[in-house]
Write a protein that holds these residues in place. Structure first.
Motif, PDB file in Angstrom:
ATOM      1  N   TYR A   1       0.655  -1.138   0.069  1.00  0.00           N
ATOM      2  CA  TYR A   1      -0.118   0.015   0.127  1.00  0.00           C
ATOM      3  C   TYR A   1       0.889   1.112  -0.015  1.00  0.00           C
ATOM      4  O   TYR A   1       1.616   1.267   0.638  1.00  0.00           O
ATOM      5  N   ARG A   2       0.556   2.187  -1.024  1.00  0.00           N
ATOM      6  CA  ARG A   2       1.371   3.469  -0.753  1.00  0.00           C
ATOM      7  C   ARG A   2       0.089   4.496  -1.442  1.00  0.00           C
ATOM      8  O   ARG A   2      -0.013   4.314  -2.889  1.00  0.00           O
ATOM      9  N   ASP A   3      -0.233   5.305  -0.977  1.00  0.00           N
ATOM     10  CA  ASP A   3      -1.423   6.242  -1.480  1.00  0.00           C
ATOM     11  C   ASP A   3      -0.458   7.463  -2.266  1.00  0.00           C
ATOM     12  O   ASP A   3      -1.411   7.954  -3.286  1.00  0.00           O
ATOM     13  N   THR A   4       0.830   7.538  -2.186  1.00  0.00           N
ATOM     14  CA  THR A   4       1.389   8.584  -2.982  1.00  0.00           C
ATOM     15  C   THR A   4       2.415   8.207  -3.969  1.00  0.00           C
ATOM     16  O   THR A   4       2.965   8.931  -4.824  1.00  0.00           O
TER      17      THR A   4
ATOM     18  N   LYS B   1      -3.173   1.824  -4.283  1.00  0.00           N
ATOM     19  CA  LYS B   1      -3.201   3.103  -4.244  1.00  0.00           C
ATOM     20  C   LYS B   1      -4.558   3.740  -3.816  1.00  0.00           C
ATOM     21  O   LYS B   1      -5.462   3.682  -4.729  1.00  0.00           O
ATOM     22  N   ASN B   2      -4.926   4.367  -2.778  1.00  0.00           N
ATOM     23  CA  ASN B   2      -5.927   4.797  -2.401  1.00  0.00           C
ATOM     24  C   ASN B   2      -7.295   3.990  -2.354  1.00  0.00           C
ATOM     25  O   ASN B   2      -8.295   4.237  -3.030  1.00  0.00           O
TER      26      ASN B   2
ATOM     27  N   THR C   1      -3.231  -0.909  -9.017  1.00  0.00           N
ATOM     28  CA  THR C   1      -2.495  -0.304  -9.991  1.00  0.00           C
ATOM     29  C   THR C   1      -1.868  -1.316 -10.686  1.00  0.00           C
ATOM     30  O   THR C   1      -2.441  -1.667 -11.843  1.00  0.00           O
TER      31      THR C   1
END
Length: 197
Positions: free
Chosen positions: A85-88, A118-119, A123
């Protein structure tokens, strides 16, 4: 800062060259404002040591070509995937340096590959774009990180379709395929979604 194109070479032929050329020229214009159009067929000459086996041509560039590397390509074995997980996270251009993606890949633990969320949206994997199959059709996320050349080719061929795919949608599909410029649809690893950790 350099960007790269990794081009599949089979039987001493450069594959999907038009897609790589389009992305490269778009990248050069959007990142650096260069409006000259490169013709990769003219710029790339396959060296004599490249055999008929599958090779990778790795072209690093900015305003000019920085370097070109040719190497034998072997298919990675992928049998397990871990969600990270990485929203940025941002990889909208194929940068030579991939520190943020490398950090995420290190979180795979015992798995072979990662699926980046992402968010709340699916992806890509670390090395691949992805498509999910329901037994009839194949869908690739609209929320991809990198506009892959093989992805563009498969969309143009009607083999895959775009769809919003959230993390909660993953298990409504049977399988996921992992593909990129070097891994064709026919050779793409296909994994049961139940094996996604």
């Amino acid at each position: 800062m350099l960007c790269i194109e990794t081009i599949r070479v089979e039987n001493r032929q450069l594959k999907n060259l038009g897609y790589h050329e389009a992305r490269l020229n778009k990248t050069r214009q959007e990142l650096w404002g260069y409006t000259d159009q490169w013709n990769l067929a003219e710029l790339l000459e396959i060296p004599g040591f490249v055999s008929d086996e599958k090779h990778k041509c790795r072209l690093a560039y900015s305003k000019e070509i920085d370097n070109i590397k040719w190497e034998l390509h072997t298919l990675r074995t992928v049998k397990s995937i871990r969600r990270v997980y990485r929203d940025t996270v941002d990889y909208s251009y194929k940068y030579d340096k991939r520190e943020e993606l490398n950090t995420l890949f290190e979180q795979r633990e015992e798995s072979d590959e990662i699926l980046i969320i992402k968010n709340g949206w699916v992806t890509d994997a670390y090395y691949y774009n992805v498509a999910f199959g329901d037994g009839k059709d194949w869908f690739t996320p609209t929320t991809y990180l990198l506009p892959g050349t093989q992805r563009a080719f498969l969309l143009d061929q009607g083999i895959i379709q775009e769809r919003e795919i959230s993390e909660t949608d993953i298990f409504s599909y049977n399988t996921v395929k992992l593909f990129n410029a070097l891994v064709t649809w026919e050779n793409a690893p296909e994994i049961d979604t139940q094996l996604i950790d």
